[in-house]
Scaffold this active site. Sequence first.
Site, mmCIF file in Angstrom:
data_model
loop_
_atom_site.group_PDB
_atom_site.id
_atom_site.type_symbol
_atom_site.label_atom_id
_atom_site.label_comp_id
_atom_site.label_asym_id
_atom_site.label_seq_id
_atom_site.Cartn_x
_atom_site.Cartn_y
_atom_site.Cartn_z
ATOM 1 N N ALA A 82 32.957 8.969 -62.460
ATOM 2 C CA ALA A 82 33.537 7.462 -62.387
ATOM 3 C C ALA A 82 32.515 5.848 -62.517
ATOM 4 O O ALA A 82 31.708 6.505 -61.323
ATOM 5 C CB ALA A 82 34.256 7.474 -61.038
ATOM 6 N N ALA A 145 31.268 10.795 -58.745
ATOM 7 C CA ALA A 145 31.054 9.180 -59.041
ATOM 8 C C ALA A 145 29.533 9.417 -59.699
ATOM 9 O O ALA A 145 29.269 9.926 -59.495
ATOM 10 C CB ALA A 145 30.101 9.009 -57.976
ATOM 11 N N CYS A 146 29.690 8.096 -60.585
ATOM 12 C CA CYS A 146 28.248 8.550 -61.522
ATOM 13 C C CYS A 146 27.677 7.929 -60.939
ATOM 14 O O CYS A 146 26.280 9.107 -61.473
ATOM 15 C CB CYS A 146 29.179 6.920 -62.672
ATOM 16 S SG CYS A 146 27.452 7.278 -64.284
ATOM 17 N N PHE A 147 27.074 6.926 -59.991
ATOM 18 C CA PHE A 147 25.967 6.316 -60.059
ATOM 19 C C PHE A 147 24.974 7.641 -58.734
ATOM 20 O O PHE A 147 24.668 6.913 -57.869
ATOM 21 C CB PHE A 147 26.072 5.264 -59.083
ATOM 22 C CG PHE A 147 25.777 3.671 -60.363
ATOM 23 C CD1 PHE A 147 24.538 3.663 -60.572
ATOM 24 C CD2 PHE A 147 26.817 3.796 -61.171
ATOM 25 C CE1 PHE A 147 24.063 2.611 -61.190
ATOM 26 C CE2 PHE A 147 26.093 2.981 -62.279
ATOM 27 C CZ PHE A 147 24.884 2.356 -61.923
#
Length: 273
Positions: A82, A145-147
Amino acid sequence: MPAETWRLLDTGVSDPYTNMAIDEAILLEHREGKTPPTLRFYAWSPPTISLGYFQQLEKEIDLEAVKERGLGLVRRLTGGRAVLHDDEVTYSVVAREDHPLMIGGIRPSYLRLAKALAAGLRELGAPVEIASGRKGGREEHTTAACFDAPSWYEITCGGRKLVGSAQTRKGGVVLQHGSIVLTLNGDDLFAVLKMPSEAVRQRLLAKFYHQACGLEEVLGRRVEAGVIKENIVRAFTRLYAVEFVPGGLTEGEKGRLKELRAKYAAADWLKRR
């Protein structure tokens, strides 16, 4: 060697369904040989959570929290985790798998594109590096989460992730898109991610801010989106002998948008996993 001609698109601000529909329309028309390779820039309204193609919506996202915070929500055609698209410059690249920038598979193509993105950011004074890949070991809790960690050949500054990208390959064509973060908004992102407890949420949110960053923080100043785009275009031209011709969507791409936008807006697509 003569420069290769690419199309340069800047489609401005759109809703999440339109943004994803445009990326796919570009892919489909390029697959049919109707358009040149394309570099596109765009932005989002409202700020939007985009899910990776394989993520499980109800397991990972608190839909009520998304609504309460006024965020958009869309599922991407690409994989990954995400992302909150808020204060950022979003890019996409579409080219055939046999294009020199794309040959050799996912990792080599990621690296070539990352080199251009990194070169453009370095022109702004950002001391960025290209991450070699994920570190070994398991985290106490893996977020959606992607980051929260750099993946293969993503762009970092001081070990903190600055640019996140995702890629898909369909019918011999590559679509890669990604986010160049200007200011980081982990609060909204972690508010909508499902967590085992509030204590875990706060711990992982703090970790997120330690592992990711925005360009404004890195540079200590605000850089306008247009300047960032210009630097990236120049870097592609310098590294890969690409001549960019500014353009708009073709009639064929526009003709696909209504159906594709409806697909991305449909509950069946969002809840497909």
